[in-house]
Design a protein around this motif. Sequence first.
Motif, PDB file in Angstrom:
ATOM      1  N   VAL A 141      47.653  24.670  33.931  1.00 24.02           N
ATOM      2  CA  VAL A 141      46.787  23.582  34.456  1.00 24.02           C
ATOM      3  C   VAL A 141      47.636  22.337  34.745  1.00 24.02           C
ATOM      4  O   VAL A 141      47.543  21.717  35.822  1.00 24.02           O
ATOM      5  CB  VAL A 141      45.682  23.263  33.400  1.00 24.02           C
ATOM      6  CG1 VAL A 141      45.014  21.947  33.762  1.00 24.02           C
ATOM      7  CG2 VAL A 141      44.698  24.422  33.345  1.00 24.02           C
TER       8      VAL A 141
ATOM      9  N   PHE B  10      50.764  22.187  35.421  1.00 23.86           N
ATOM     10  CA  PHE B  10      51.613  22.448  36.605  1.00 23.86           C
ATOM     11  C   PHE B  10      50.778  22.233  37.884  1.00 23.86           C
ATOM     12  O   PHE B  10      51.195  21.537  38.820  1.00 23.86           O
ATOM     13  CB  PHE B  10      52.141  23.887  36.558  1.00 23.86           C
ATOM     14  CG  PHE B  10      53.168  24.169  37.628  1.00 23.86           C
ATOM     15  CD1 PHE B  10      52.797  24.743  38.842  1.00 23.86           C
ATOM     16  CD2 PHE B  10      54.506  23.804  37.437  1.00 23.86           C
ATOM     17  CE1 PHE B  10      53.745  24.978  39.836  1.00 23.86           C
ATOM     18  CE2 PHE B  10      55.441  24.027  38.428  1.00 23.86           C
ATOM     19  CZ  PHE B  10      55.071  24.608  39.622  1.00 23.86           C
ATOM     20  N   GLY B  11      49.518  22.763  37.850  1.00 23.92           N
ATOM     21  CA  GLY B  11      48.623  22.585  39.027  1.00 23.92           C
ATOM     22  C   GLY B  11      48.417  21.108  39.296  1.00 23.92           C
ATOM     23  O   GLY B  11      48.545  20.634  40.441  1.00 23.92           O
ATOM     24  N   LEU B  12      48.159  20.352  38.190  1.00 26.13           N
ATOM     25  CA  LEU B  12      47.953  18.900  38.392  1.00 26.13           C
ATOM     26  C   LEU B  12      49.192  18.296  39.062  1.00 26.13           C
ATOM     27  O   LEU B  12      49.095  17.502  40.020  1.00 26.13           O
ATOM     28  CB  LEU B  12      47.712  18.239  37.025  1.00 26.13           C
ATOM     29  CG  LEU B  12      46.273  18.430  36.469  1.00 26.13           C
ATOM     30  CD1 LEU B  12      46.160  17.820  35.049  1.00 26.13           C
ATOM     31  CD2 LEU B  12      45.283  17.748  37.394  1.00 26.13           C
ATOM     32  N   GLY B  13      50.356  18.675  38.567  1.00 27.00           N
ATOM     33  CA  GLY B  13      51.603  18.139  39.156  1.00 27.00           C
ATOM     34  C   GLY B  13      51.626  18.398  40.664  1.00 27.00           C
ATOM     35  O   GLY B  13      51.887  17.504  41.473  1.00 27.00           O
ATOM     36  N   VAL B  14      51.270  19.629  40.978  1.00 26.96           N
ATOM     37  CA  VAL B  14      51.317  19.982  42.419  1.00 26.96           C
ATOM     38  C   VAL B  14      50.378  19.082  43.206  1.00 26.96           C
ATOM     39  O   VAL B  14      50.758  18.525  44.264  1.00 26.96           O
ATOM     40  CB  VAL B  14      50.917  21.480  42.569  1.00 26.96           C
ATOM     41  CG1 VAL B  14      50.536  21.752  44.008  1.00 26.96           C
ATOM     42  CG2 VAL B  14      52.058  22.365  42.101  1.00 26.96           C
TER      43      VAL B  14
END
Lengths: 184, 104, 634, 513
Positions: free
Chosen positions: B17, B19-23
């Motif tokens: 999750v 990592f997704g936010l970072g993206v």
Amino acid sequence: MAIEEILFWFFAVAAVAGGLGVVLHPNPIKSALFLVMTFFALAGEYILLMGHFVAIVHIAVYAGAIMVLFLFVIMLLNVPEETRQGGVWGAMRYVALGLFVFLSFQLSYFGFQDFFGDKQQLVKETEIGTVESIGMSLFSEYVLPFEIASILLITAMVGAIYLSKSKLIIEESKKKKAVEKEDH
Amino acid sequence: MGTLSIPLHYFLILAAVLFGLGVIGVITRRNAIVIFMSIELMLNAVNLTFVAFSNYLNNVEGHIFVFMVMVVAAAEVAVGLAIIVAIFRLRETVHVDDIRLLKW
Amino acid sequence: MHDFIWIIPLMPLLGAIINGLFGHILKGKAGFIASVAVLISFLYTVRAFFIVMDGTIIHNELFTWIQAGDFTAGAAVLVDQLSIVMMLVVTGVGFLIHVYSNGYMHGDRTVGKFFSYLNLFLFSMLMLVMGDNLLLLYLGWEGVGVCSYLLIGYFYEKESASKAGLKAFLANRVGDFGFAIGIFIIFSTIGTITYAGIEGQVDKLMAAGVVTSAALLLFMGACGKSAQFPLYIWLPDAMEGPTPVSALIHAATMVTAGVYMVARLSFLFVRSDVAMMVIVIIGTFTALFAATMALVNNDIKRVLAYSTISQLGYMFIGVGVGAFAAGVFHLMTHAFFKALLFLGAGAVMHSLADETDIRKMGNLYGKIKITALTFIMAWLAISGIPPFSGFFSKDEILAHAFLYSPLVWVFGAIGAFLTAFYMSRLVFLTFFGESRVEPEVEKHIHENPPVMTIPLMVLAVLSVVGGLIGIPAGLAYLWGGENHFANFLSPVFANAASYSEPHHISHALEYGLMAASILIALGGIYLAYLMYIKKAMDPDAIANRFSGAYKVLSNKYYVDEGVEAGILNPIVRFSQWLWHFVDTRVIDGFVNSAGKIVWLLSLIARRVQTGYVQHYASVMVVGVILILAYYIFR
Amino acid sequence: MEMSSLLNWVTFLPALGALVLLAIPRTETQLVKSWGLLVSLITFLASIPLFIMFDGNSAAMQFTTQMDWIPAIGASYHVGIDGLSILLYVLTTFIMPLAIFASWNSITERVKEYMIAMLILESAMLGVFISLDLILFYLFWEAMLIPMYLLIGVWGGKRRIYAALKFVVYTMVGSVLMLVAIVFLYILNNTYTGAYSFDLMAIMNLKISFSAQIWLFLAFALAFAIKVPMFPFHTWLPDAHVEAPTAGSVILAGVLLKMGTYGLLRFNLTLFPQAWEYFTPLFLWLGVIGILYGAWVAMVQTDIKKLVAYSSVSHLGFIILGMFAMTVTSMQGGILQMVNHGVSSGALFLAVGMIYERRHTREISEFGGVTRVMPVFSAFFLIICLSSLGLPGTNGFVGEFLILVGSYGNYPVFTIVATVGIIFAAAYLLWMFRRVMFGPLTEKNKSLTDLDGREIAIMIPVILMIFWIGVYPSTFTAKTEKTVEALIEKANKAKAEMVIEGRKPILSDFLGE
């Protein structure tokens, strides 16, 4: 619900909230502070995973050094809040959302797939996270990467200094300023 | 040595999750510095996975690797921010829309 | 043996090279060198004549010219009765014309170049008549074509002259096209192109059924060169060249090449009745057709040009009906008196400051007596008045034509009548009647220098005496002689004679025909006399009454314009279309469009490079997702 | 000096000369030019013994050398000369000095690079004619493109970039397909004989199936058809000629076009006789169309060089007819016509170059009555035009006549249509000659100066060659006789085996497999 589980969920929620804060908040300073909050949450997670050394180093390096640098640069450049709502922001939001959902679903799927159900693994209490074991392996097996890391840092510093000091950029900006004076 | 009652995959999902936010941060935000922060976020998500697996595999290399990632992250932030400062001097902006030299 | 024979063609070639390279230095003497070269080859021809007289045929091969696969063509010479007659005519008349040209071309800026071309022409003509195979005939054929192109276009600064030169060469080239295909047919059927070879295997040709097509195609080449009906358009324009050129090339020698070819391949032509009939038809039609145009033409040289075309028509009638000897005989006599006529016309023009329009001449008899007298002799010869040569040769052709078919004789007679009429018209308008010469030109009309008048006189003697050697058998029978000329040539035409059944003319019929032709000739002259001297019938009145016919005739039946519009322009327009449309738009279109398609595709591809870093990042992420998806669903 | 080493020496002498040129400073233009001329003259003189010692009555390869070049893939440096290539080889060495000498004054800037490009081009061209190894052939074939591209691209006229690019891309498209075919043959050879080799001799006695032959033939034929150029692929030629400098045009017309026809004989006929037989009608059609099309379009050109370029299309149409008629006479005529076209068209371009140097224009309408001021030039130009339109006694006639007389036996209809071509050949050449040289002297041409010593020295060898081949062609035809006979006999033998189920194969046969 064991105490660890509660802690885990607490830290997890903090981390995700911080992440969201970093991403969504228009003001860069606020998002920087949210990032610091995420770092602390993660440190907590590391401790749960018996990574004590990593947790401490994490806080020291990230929260301490990197975020300070960020805040310093934000202050230096007096970065305005993000006002532009239209244009890429609008269109990209849905794309980003779509990607986020997809990506996180896929990654977590891996997580699920291997460790769910009977194969469920629980976090083990191990000694490997301690300073002693890391130190032992760092200076025996991985001494070469360690030294290379130092070289990397040196080059980064030299690069940063050179970039900020380079005559070319200084003259360029002076020239720009001179031009602007004539315009007014 | 017992086991904590937290299943390992919780950590992995959390990392996913994050990592997704970072993206999302990298893609949507208009401010170069915030993009940098999002990248840091992604790096940390990866660190978390490293530590989780090193715990699962009972192997110290995960931690070593996290250590190395931090070194790189630090170097990257130093140079990246220097660049942003240089660009700022030239273009008076860190707004990513204005910095479009790659436009054909 | 007889290696000296090679001197005959090589001397003019040598003269041509010398004059060509050093012409501008030699200046005046170029004419002398050229004439000497021709004289030497004439003397050697006479020597060869005596050898051939006692029956030996000279055959001498220098080297094999082309040898590839089963095709061989040797550079070899065959001098038999027929070629020696032609060589005598070519070198003899050629020499006289060379002498005449010394005077005529006196003071010309590039006289060296002129004589070099003239000698080169003689070399080609001699190769044409002396060659022992069709390829050498073809070499001479195209060689004389080029020389006539160069000489017609000699005054190259005159637009019309250079145009006429090109027209002549292209018309000849069209003829050569047929000639070449004829050679291919013969070679592909019997594998050899030497005359002896063809004569030996002519039956194989008959068996293969290609005799008619080969003969007709070869005749097409003859039409091109001897200006017969479809391909005669270039000869009237060829008068743009200097007059000695017209005399030598377009009267005496080159134009007779076609008749020589048919005579040389008599054994081939005789075997195809269709071809012979076509030759007779075209010969008759051309004779009449050209004569009609000569009636109304006012340019002294063009009248003679049309008369040449007409007389060539007669020669073709002669060879067409199978009387090869008669055809060649008329060729020889025609060479004499037509060359004389042209040289005479040249002399007249020379003394009238190059005036060619006969309406601006008249009453020159007193002023240039020698030219006038020689011209009159040639006029009587061509009109067919005995004892001049023209009478005997034309009469013999008409006699044989009568045997072939009386209709041909009738047309021939009409032609003879027209010939007599327009020649008399020419002579009366030029030399008699009141003088219409502009006053200032008239003041200094002068007799031409001896270097011009002597050849005229020699030719005059020849046109008178020339006829005696070939007196038709019927007449010679009266005092026990026989037709020496025909007997001399008989061995050459033996094969042809043996094939077709011999014609026997009863003496009575022959006398009748002779009387008829004399009457016709006198009639023609008398009519012209009435119109132009006694003015009993005013020619202009007749012209107005038949104004339609007159206009058509004077515009040469609009043939030139017809060819221009009907053939030349469509080809040029088609080529323009080919170039502009097919070449640039279609083919180049494909080539360039290939380039353009690549450019268009790149236009689309360009969109991806937006310049926004985020777009690149998102594309990367999509990539990652796809990879992961692959692993998940693998 | 052993003959085969002489062959290698002569082939690579120009390239060595180019290397030496690197040492000469750029400013010494006179020294650079004379050195280039000297090298090409020596190459020509050295090639004469090759021509003399070449044994006319043997069809085998002579002066061969075979060495390993890249053993790993089996590519050997295998060179040799036979009847097909000896004439073209000597033609190349004959034309090069003339081309270099002709560009004495016209090339002023970058003279050193120009000379280097010319010498390397010569080596590449010579290499193509003697190489008997497919990869070696392909190497020289591509090596030839680069200098030619530079010649057109750097020293050319206004639209040189377009022309040079079109020239290279056109040729590349063709030769890339050829490379594919070469590799296919390489593998085929390996499957049959196990040995890895590109050697032409080895591949020659391979049993290639009919369907494979069809595709291989097309691949090779496309590369050579573009080079010839045959009818649909010819549009690069006029552009390349108009934009190329004089020497470039001379070499382009003189030698480069012959690569196509030579390649067709060397590869298509020897390697794929059945496919050759199968495609003969198609190529005869293209050849004959090329003759008429080239002649007609040439007739209406306004630019002399374009006119001569289209005339090359027409002349090479004759050569195609000669080759595909498959009789010894027509084939020999074809080969001789290659040499004749090299001499005549090369000379035509030399002449046009000389006028261009004086008036800097090639528009026919700009000229008129030039004979008045340039009589010597007019004489030379006339002789060259007559040789080009095939006047008996000059070289053009011998080649053309042999082609037509040879091909009438097998293909009468094609030959008749082709013979119509000789009428138009005379039409466009002499019409151009009349408009340029005859007629009233226009104002602009009054100041033209006649040929100087240098230009006459260029013209004389060409005129001698024209009359030598015209009057005594057997010195040349004797050299090619045996090779051509062997070639045709081998092709006919292969044709005999080609009959499938008693009938000639049709398109569906090879689609079926």
